[in-house]
Design an enzyme around this catalytic site. Structure first.
Site, short mmCIF file in Angstrom:
data_model
loop_
_atom_site.label_atom_id
_atom_site.label_comp_id
_atom_site.label_asym_id
_atom_site.label_seq_id
_atom_site.Cartn_x
_atom_site.Cartn_y
_atom_site.Cartn_z
CG HIS A 19 -1.75 -1.20 1.41
ND1 HIS A 19 -3.06 -1.24 1.01
CD2 HIS A 19 -1.48 -2.43 1.93
CE1 HIS A 19 -3.57 -2.45 1.29
NE2 HIS A 19 -2.62 -3.18 1.84
NE ARG A 21 -0.89 3.48 3.87
CZ ARG A 21 -1.74 2.52 4.21
NH1 ARG A 21 -2.75 2.17 3.41
NH2 ARG A 21 -1.61 1.88 5.35
CE LYS A 105 -7.00 -6.87 -0.92
NZ LYS A 105 -5.99 -6.00 -0.33
CG HIS A 136 -8.75 -7.98 3.99
ND1 HIS A 136 -7.73 -7.30 4.60
CD2 HIS A 136 -9.50 -8.52 5.00
CE1 HIS A 136 -7.86 -7.41 5.93
NE2 HIS A 136 -8.93 -8.14 6.19
CG HIS A 160 -3.55 -10.05 4.60
ND1 HIS A 160 -4.80 -10.58 4.62
CD2 HIS A 160 -3.71 -8.72 4.33
CE1 HIS A 160 -5.69 -9.64 4.37
NE2 HIS A 160 -5.05 -8.50 4.19
CG ASP A 242 -0.95 -6.07 4.40
OD1 ASP A 242 -1.27 -5.12 3.65
OD2 ASP A 242 -1.62 -6.40 5.39
N GLY A 258 -2.29 -1.77 10.27
CA GLY A 258 -1.29 -1.79 9.21
C GLY A 258 0.09 -1.46 9.73
#
Ligand code: NCD
Ligand code: ZN
Ligand code: ZN
Ligand code: ZN
Length: 375
Positions: A19, A21, A105, A136, A160, A242, A258
């Site tokens: 990620h 961002r 995703k 997820h 994950h 992740d 996270g």
């Protein structure tokens, strides 16, 4: 000529799960800082997740993200498009046709971001109109994702997986030749933090109680052990980090899900190989070969036309202390493994034939057009 002495030369790490961002949350990370963190640690390709602001759920947003990464990243990159609760199937179709992402995703449980899909009809449509779907999914949502893949999908990648119980569900699906077929493959991803951390470590200090929070949450030591065993039985496909950076101030203020991961994943795994927990061959399979196969990097025509070497040089015997003997490149400025003594460190990263990292120094003069966008 590059003299690597007695070090290990291996293909660059491909991290399927990060990620970065950008756009919208760039006070935590951006493509410059995130890709520098990758380059330092031996990751030559990252795939970025869609829970940015705005979410990567329209072709337009995806193209904007591609442009930003293209200007900034010093390693190769690709994207997972996002499935939206508001039914963006028309956008999914456009993106898959246009080819700027090949994967979708979806979020089937609450986590960081605003992308939870709860509507079964939307889930069916997403599976029905995608190729590989990354999920997820926790606990019974894993069963649901496996069913959706079987009935509507064309491939499932479970992100994950944190525990014995949840990994068993995916292993059973992988072994069932009605659930795991050539047309509907099932893949299992495990993160370094679910291998190396657990509730005992989390509960050991007030600081860890806040910092070591993520979705799915850390589990027991026995879960770490089951994950390692499964890895060594060949039942896990990839190690994805992740990488989900948040500022330490945010983490200490309230529970925020996270943690950063790209800067430590390879070193943790090499250290584990020194402790005889895994072979170097298995590391290469989980972190390079399988990600390349699953993301179909190997099959792309571009490979022959314009791709040069993505190679790393690892000193498997180098002893160092995380966060003390290195500089944190991630904008979040912290790592859950601070002060861990590790044996094994990346010493050189070559992306597309150019050295982007060598002995503590990042060479960022090769950003922009010399970096490959992976369709
Ligand atoms: C991720 C994030 O912060 O973007 N957080 C997390 O706890 N893993 C989202 C996710 O991967 O679920
Ligand atoms: Zn997640
Ligand atoms: Zn079928
Ligand atoms: Zn994630």
């Amino acid at each position: 000529i590059i003299d690597v002495e007695d070090k290990l030369v291996m293909p660059g790490i491909i991290d399927v799960h990060t990620h970065m961002r950008e756009p919208g949350i760039t006070y935590k990370e951006d493509f410059t800082t995130g890709s520098r963190a990758c380059a330092k640690a031996g990751i030559t390709t990252f795939y970025d997740m869609p829970n940015t602001i705005p979410t990567t759920t329209t072709l337009e947003n995806l193209l904007e993200k591609k442009k930003l990464a293209g200007e900034k990243s010093i390693v190769n990159f690709g994207f997972h498009f996002g499935g939206s609760k508001n039914d963006n199937v028309e956008e999914i179709k456009k993106v898959l046709k246009n080819g700027d992402a090949n994967t979708v995703k979806i979020f089937m449980n609450v986590t960081t971001g605003e992308m939870l899909i709860e509507d079964d009809e939307v889930l069916k449509k997403v599976f029905g109109n995608s190729k590989l779907v990354l999920v997820h999914a926790e606990n019974e949502m894993i069963d649901k994702a496996i069913e959706l893949n079987k009935n509507y999908g064309r491939g499932l990648y479970v992100c994950h997986i944190p525990s014995a119980e949840e990994l068993k569900k995916v292993i059973n699906a992988k072994k069932n030749n009605e659930l795991n077929t050539k047309e509907h493959p099932v893949y299992a991803e495990v993160t370094p933090h679910h291998l190396f951390l657990n509730t005992e470590i989390r509960e050991s200090t007030e600081r860890n109680k806040m910092l070591l929070r993520m979705k799915p949450e850390l589990r027991e030591k026995s879960d770490n052990e089951f994950l390692w065993k499964a890895i060594n039985r060949g039942e896990v496909d990839t190690i994805g980090t992740d990488h989900a950076p948040h500022l330490i101030s945010e983490k200490l203020e309230k529970i925020t899900f996270g943690m950063p991961g790209v800067e430590t994943s390879l070193a943790l795994m090499i250290n584990a190989s020194n402790e005889r927990k895994i072979s170097l061959e298995a590391i290469q399979k989980l972190m390079c070969e399988n990600p390349a196969k699953i993301m179909k990097i190997e099959k792309r025509g571009k490979l022959q036309e314009g791709f040069f070497a993505d190679i790393i040089v690892v000193d498997t015997q180098k002893e160092w202390i995380v966060g003390v003997d290195d500089t944190i490149e991630s904008k979040c400025g912290w790592t859950p493994y601070e002060n861990w003594k590790l044996k094994g460190k990346n010493t050189m990263t070559i992306v597309n034939g150019k050295i982007v990292y060598e002995n503590g120094k990042i060479n960022d003069s090769h950003n922009g057009k010399e970096i490959n966008f992976l369709k």
